[in-house]
Design an enzyme around this catalytic site. Structure first.
Site, short mmCIF file in Angstrom:
data_model
loop_
_atom_site.label_atom_id
_atom_site.label_comp_id
_atom_site.label_asym_id
_atom_site.label_seq_id
_atom_site.Cartn_x
_atom_site.Cartn_y
_atom_site.Cartn_z
N PRO A 86 34.82 -7.62 32.57
CA PRO A 86 35.23 -6.35 33.12
C PRO A 86 36.22 -5.59 32.24
O PRO A 86 37.29 -6.07 31.92
CB PRO A 86 35.93 -6.76 34.41
N GLU A 87 35.84 -4.40 31.89
CA GLU A 87 36.78 -3.43 31.34
C GLU A 87 36.99 -2.39 32.44
O GLU A 87 36.54 -2.59 33.57
CB GLU A 87 36.22 -2.83 30.04
N HIS B 112 33.37 -22.58 41.62
CA HIS B 112 34.33 -21.60 41.10
C HIS B 112 34.67 -20.49 42.09
O HIS B 112 35.22 -19.46 41.70
CB HIS B 112 33.86 -20.99 39.78
N ARG C 177 35.62 -19.08 34.38
CA ARG C 177 36.51 -19.42 33.25
C ARG C 177 37.98 -19.41 33.64
O ARG C 177 38.82 -19.86 32.85
CB ARG C 177 36.26 -18.46 32.08
#
Length: 273
Positions: free
Chosen positions: A2-3, A91, A110
């Site tokens: 994500p930006e 996750h 992550r």
DNA sequence: CTTTGCACCTGTTGGC
DNA sequence: TGCCAACAGGTGCAAA
């Protein structure tokens, strides 16, 4: 993942899904930390709180409640989804159970993201928000500002526009795309960029981010809007991921190099500034 | 102060 | 097919 455009897409999707009267019944933490520890009292502080709205600052989401603000960064792989009953995955780190029975789930394989609490009104003092530069879509991000902010800096211009203290929200994809559209080499020393080039670059950053937001972000591997739709700005990439292919403007083979540890792709013909 | 490189993680991809 | 190295949308820190 994500930006700025992806985070903004997530924000808009969550706001639309939540509606006006979403109330947190319970928060469940499945682990105590991501990269940083998650405040252990986070579930208790958010329990029973109505969600007043969700804002975005830089690449952070700020969930406003009367008692506390939930601060969330998606890192590289963070996602929020409305999980159907039984839709539990590896996750899934944090579950927001609403009083209407819906479950909002933060998943981040992550674990480069973050979850934290901020006291209402104390946003600007929070260490993660304190040193952020201007929003690229706000009026204070101007060519004059960027020109001044880069004087005396020898680092590559691409590295500096990805520096969240200079301007927020721009990551590896949109830095590459904006530099291409502005005709500036990613490796150019930032301090030598002319005011005219800063003007082109500021305009290009705005244009590319706005276009990406309008497209619902870029879907690479598994980014999804809250409704599950893919973004489609990835079809408008002109350089990112296209090393070795022909430039869309001049057919020169696009080159690739590493700047500040990040892969950078550019056209040696179109990007001379 | 600036710059650079790497560490933090897991999952996917591509080369052999 | 299988294995393993390299790489991925970001940030934060240490060292030079």
């Amino acid at each position: 993942m994500p930006e700025l455009p992806e985070v903004e897409t997530v924000r808009r999707g969550l706001v639309a899904v939540l509606g006006k009267r979403a109330v947190i019944a319970q928060v469940i933490l499945r682990r105590a930390d991501l990269r940083a520890p998650i405040p252990p009292d986070l579930p208790r502080r958010l329990r029973g709180q109505p969600i007043l709205g969700i804002r975005r600052r830089a690449k952070y989401l700020l969930w406003d409640t009367p008692a506390a603000i939930l601060l969330c960064h998606l890192g590289m792989t963070g996602t929020w989804r409305v999980a159907a009953p039984g839709d539990d995955r590896d996750h899934d780190h944090c579950l927001l159970e609403l009083t209407d029975g819906r479950r909002l789930v933060y998943r981040d394989p992550r674990r480069f993201g973050c979850l934290d609490l901020v006291s209402p009104g104390a946003e600007t003092a929070h260490p993660r928000l304190r040193d952020l530069g201007p929003e690229p879509l706000a009026v204070d991000f101007t060519a004059a500002y960027l020109h001044a902010a880069t004087r005396g800096r020898r680092a590559p211009i691409k590295t500096l526009i990805m520096d969240q203290a200079i301007v927020v929200g721009v990551g590896n994809i949109y830095a590459a795309e904006a530099l291409f559209r502005a005709g500036i080499r990613p490796g150019a020393a930032a301090g030598r960029i002319s005011l005219a080039a800063c003007t082109r670059l500021v305009a290009a950053i705005r244009t590319v981010l706005e276009a990406a937001i309008a497209a619902g972000g870029s879907t690479i591997s598994d980014f999804r809007q809250a409704g599950g739709d893919a973004g489609y700005f990835q079809h408008d990439f002109r350089v990112y991921g296209r090393a070795g292919q022909a430039c869309v403007q001049c057919a020169t083979i696009l080159r690739e190099s590493t700047l500040g540890g990040r892969t950078s792709v550019w056209c040696a013909t179109c990007q001379r500034g």
